[in-house]
Enzyme design. Structure first.
Site, PDB file in Angstrom:
ATOM      1  N   GLU A   1      42.140  28.354  43.455  1.00 48.16           N
ATOM      2  CA  GLU A   1      41.457  29.305  42.695  1.00 48.16           C
ATOM      3  C   GLU A   1      41.961  29.057  41.282  1.00 48.16           C
ATOM      4  O   GLU A   1      43.041  29.937  40.873  1.00 48.16           O
ATOM      5  CB  GLU A   1      41.644  30.766  43.253  1.00 48.16           C
TER       6      GLU A   1
ATOM      7  N   TYR B   1      32.891  29.163  56.302  1.00 47.13           N
ATOM      8  CA  TYR B   1      34.336  29.459  55.542  1.00 47.13           C
ATOM      9  C   TYR B   1      34.397  31.128  55.545  1.00 47.13           C
ATOM     10  O   TYR B   1      33.198  31.803  55.397  1.00 47.13           O
ATOM     11  CB  TYR B   1      33.819  29.363  53.995  1.00 47.13           C
TER      12      TYR B   1
ATOM     13  N   ASN C   1      35.272  40.704  48.907  1.00 47.82           N
ATOM     14  CA  ASN C   1      34.840  39.733  47.995  1.00 47.82           C
ATOM     15  C   ASN C   1      33.822  40.345  47.108  1.00 47.82           C
ATOM     16  O   ASN C   1      32.783  40.702  47.712  1.00 47.82           O
ATOM     17  CB  ASN C   1      34.384  38.351  48.886  1.00 47.82           C
TER      18      ASN C   1
ATOM     19  N   TYR D   1      33.750  51.686   1.370  1.00 47.19           N
ATOM     20  CA  TYR D   1      33.059  51.265   2.624  1.00 47.19           C
ATOM     21  C   TYR D   1      33.192  52.092   3.733  1.00 47.19           C
ATOM     22  O   TYR D   1      32.355  52.055   4.637  1.00 47.19           O
ATOM     23  CB  TYR D   1      33.773  49.833   2.815  1.00 47.19           C
TER      24      TYR D   1
ATOM     25  N   HIS E   1      45.433  41.628  52.003  1.00 45.73           N
ATOM     26  CA  HIS E   1      44.961  41.491  50.828  1.00 45.73           C
ATOM     27  C   HIS E   1      45.229  42.811  50.032  1.00 45.73           C
ATOM     28  O   HIS E   1      45.018  42.656  48.915  1.00 45.73           O
ATOM     29  CB  HIS E   1      43.805  40.984  50.740  1.00 45.73           C
TER      30      HIS E   1
ATOM     31  N   ARG F   1      30.336  54.153   3.160  1.00 43.40           N
ATOM     32  CA  ARG F   1      28.835  53.360   2.744  1.00 43.40           C
ATOM     33  C   ARG F   1      28.618  52.762   4.127  1.00 43.40           C
ATOM     34  O   ARG F   1      27.481  52.357   4.054  1.00 43.40           O
ATOM     35  CB  ARG F   1      29.250  52.786   1.463  1.00 43.40           C
TER      36      ARG F   1
END
Length: 503
Positions: free
Chosen positions: A413, A52, A195, A280, A82, A283
């Site tokens: 994919e 591949y 990749n 809060y 790409h 604290r």
């Protein structure tokens, strides 16, 4: 300065140095691993079996065999086709990390590249000749294909790169400037280069480093707010936190104790204060910020592993086989980025509440909006609104990106991680958090001045003095934006974070 790193054994401290300008030097012996992997690849190729991405097409075209005479063209065409990114270029710090991570991955010897490919990546990093990489175009599976293609084009003399002076050169000129020649790609080298998860990981690691600094800064501004509001340090007593046992909570409580130790403001109201408990936002700082610290440290562990990983495909493994798998799927990175997003949002949300408290005279006991002669002066009224806007934006951005998936490559994919987008969104979130903390720094410093001549602790007074080098007290209304910008610049450095004793 160079960071000497054994491939597969990098630590985040070393990667921080590389991000900030250090060169990467791989430990002796990496070339032997690369040569062994290359020999295995050539043996597999000689067998005539379909491999591949080596003698076949990519993705949905994996069943298409490629003639031996076109193998080099296959790899070059892969990079060209790409390189389909868009958007603003990634920051230089991220590109430095991506180059280092890709070099370390290829140096493991499981990718089938020649040593000179790794050496060129190292040379680009050492000379700070950084490829120009658009920020958008990766879904975080099959690797960060588009951004890594743009990064890798420079190795073959195409694409472009920018030096430290801001001069942009075509790829061949960039290589010439650092004494390298364009590569003619061998079998699998194009695929190995583009990749992998190196861009999403670099983005997340860069964000992690910024988040760590801002978490420390939030403890400092939080301590300043406690004193400005004449709050109590009792909630930070170690006996409270030992009973729960959460490590981040224990550590942040200790940091807050250290930041408030020796405060004359605190001592002035230790006895006889009619208030029993603080709100809060004062604290519960150890419980909230400590939980954020624990999340960030889990993310750091994941990202350090990923930085040392081999994430291309197929991979050369022990026994001389070439195996197809899915290490390029960036789900761990996506989860780490989403975890960081939660922490960033919560640190900012708590800090915004402290700003709101300081500007409310009922809660703080200070003049309304932290200014005398209220009415003619609005003081910090709209600064708190700005902090609220930034906190709200971060809450929206904190929605997990890892739960999304968009099938790609004709459904070959069919599940992707969205890790790159998950990591990209951390940058605006961190900018927002920095803005919130800048406003709290200004507000808390202003609040402390109403208690003069009493002083706060040594670290709080150091931070106060550092701010006053750039920003005057708020005696009457003036432009607020320049003050916020000055406070942001102070937070962008390490000066304030270094004051926080977070063991």
């Amino acid at each position: 300065m160079k960071q000497l790193i054994q491939a597969g054994q990098a630590h985040l401290a070393g990667l921080r140095a590389i991000r900030d300008g250090a060169a990467l030097e791989l430990a002796e012996g990496w070339g032997m691993d690369v040569a062994a992997g290359l020999a295995t690849l050539h043996a597999a190729l000689a067998s005539g079996e379909p491999l591949y991405g080596v003698n076949t097409g990519f993705g949905k075209l994996a069943s298409t065999r490629i003639h031996e005479g076109e193998l080099a063209k296959l790899q070059l065409n892969l990079l060209r086709s790409h390189a389909a990114g868009t958007g603003e270029d990634l920051p230089r710090a991220v590109i430095r990390l991506a180059l280092a991570l890709k070099a370390m991955s290829l140096a493991r010897g499981a990718s089938g590249v020649r040593p000179e490919i790794v050496e060129t990546l190292l040379a680009l990093l050492e000379h700070d000749m950084l490829p120009d990489v658009p920020s958008q175009g990766s879904v975080g599976a099959s690797g960060d294909l588009a951004p890594l293609a743009h990064l890798s084009l420079v190795l073959v003399g195409e694409g472009s790169a920018t030096d430290t002076t801001g001069v942009r050169r075509d790829g061949d000129a960039a290589l010439l400037a650092i004494g390298r020649l364009p590569a003619v790609l061998g079998p699998k080298e194009g695929l190995a280069l583009l990749n992998g998860t190196q861009v999403s990981t670099a983005l997340a690691i860069d964000a992690l480093f910024r988040a760590e600094d801002l978490l420390r800064a939030s403890l400092l501004t939080g301590a300043m707010s406690v004193d400005a509001a004449r709050g109590s340090d009792t909630p930070f007593d170690p006996r409270i936190h030992a009973l729960r046992g959460q490590p981040g909570q224990i550590r942040t409580a200790a940091a807050l104790r250290g930041l408030l130790a020796g405060s004359a403001i605190r001592e002035s109201h230790r006895h006889g204060d009619v208030r029993v408990q603080d709100p809060y936002c004062l604290r519960c700082q150890p419980q909230v910020v400590g939980a954020c610290l624990d999340l960030m440290e889990q993310a750091a562990l994941t990202l350090e592993r990923e930085a040392n990983a081999v994430t291309d495909n197929p991979l050369l493994v022990a026994g001389g086989e070439l195996l197809s798998g899915g290490n390029f799927h960036a789900e761990p990175v996506a989860f780490a980025a989403d975890t960081l997003a939660l922490a960033i949002a919560e640190i900012g949300a708590l800090a915004e509440r402290r700003i709101a408290l300081l500007t409310d005279p009922v809660l703080s006991g200070l003049p309304a909006f932290l200014v005398q002669a209220g009415g003619v002066n609005s003081g910090f009224m709209i600064a708190q609104v700005t902090a609220a806007a930034l906190a709200s934006e971060n809450k929206s951005l904190a929605h997990p990106r890892s739960v999304d998936s968009m099938p790609t490559s004709a459904n070959q994919e069919d599940h992707v991680s969205m890790a790159t987008g998950a990591a990209l969104r951390l940058r605006p979130m961190l900018d927002n958090l920095q803005g919130i903390l800048a406003i709290e720094l200004l507000a808390a410093a202003q609040g402390i001045e109403f208690h003069r001549p009493l002083t706060s602790s040594a670290p709080v007074e150091t931070a106060h003095a550092a701010l006053r080098e750039h920003v005057a007290p708020w005696d009457e209304d003036r432009l607020m934006a320049p003050d916020i910008a000055a406070a942001r610049r102070l937070l962008a450095g390490h000066r304030l974070a270094a004051l926080v004793p977070l063991a």
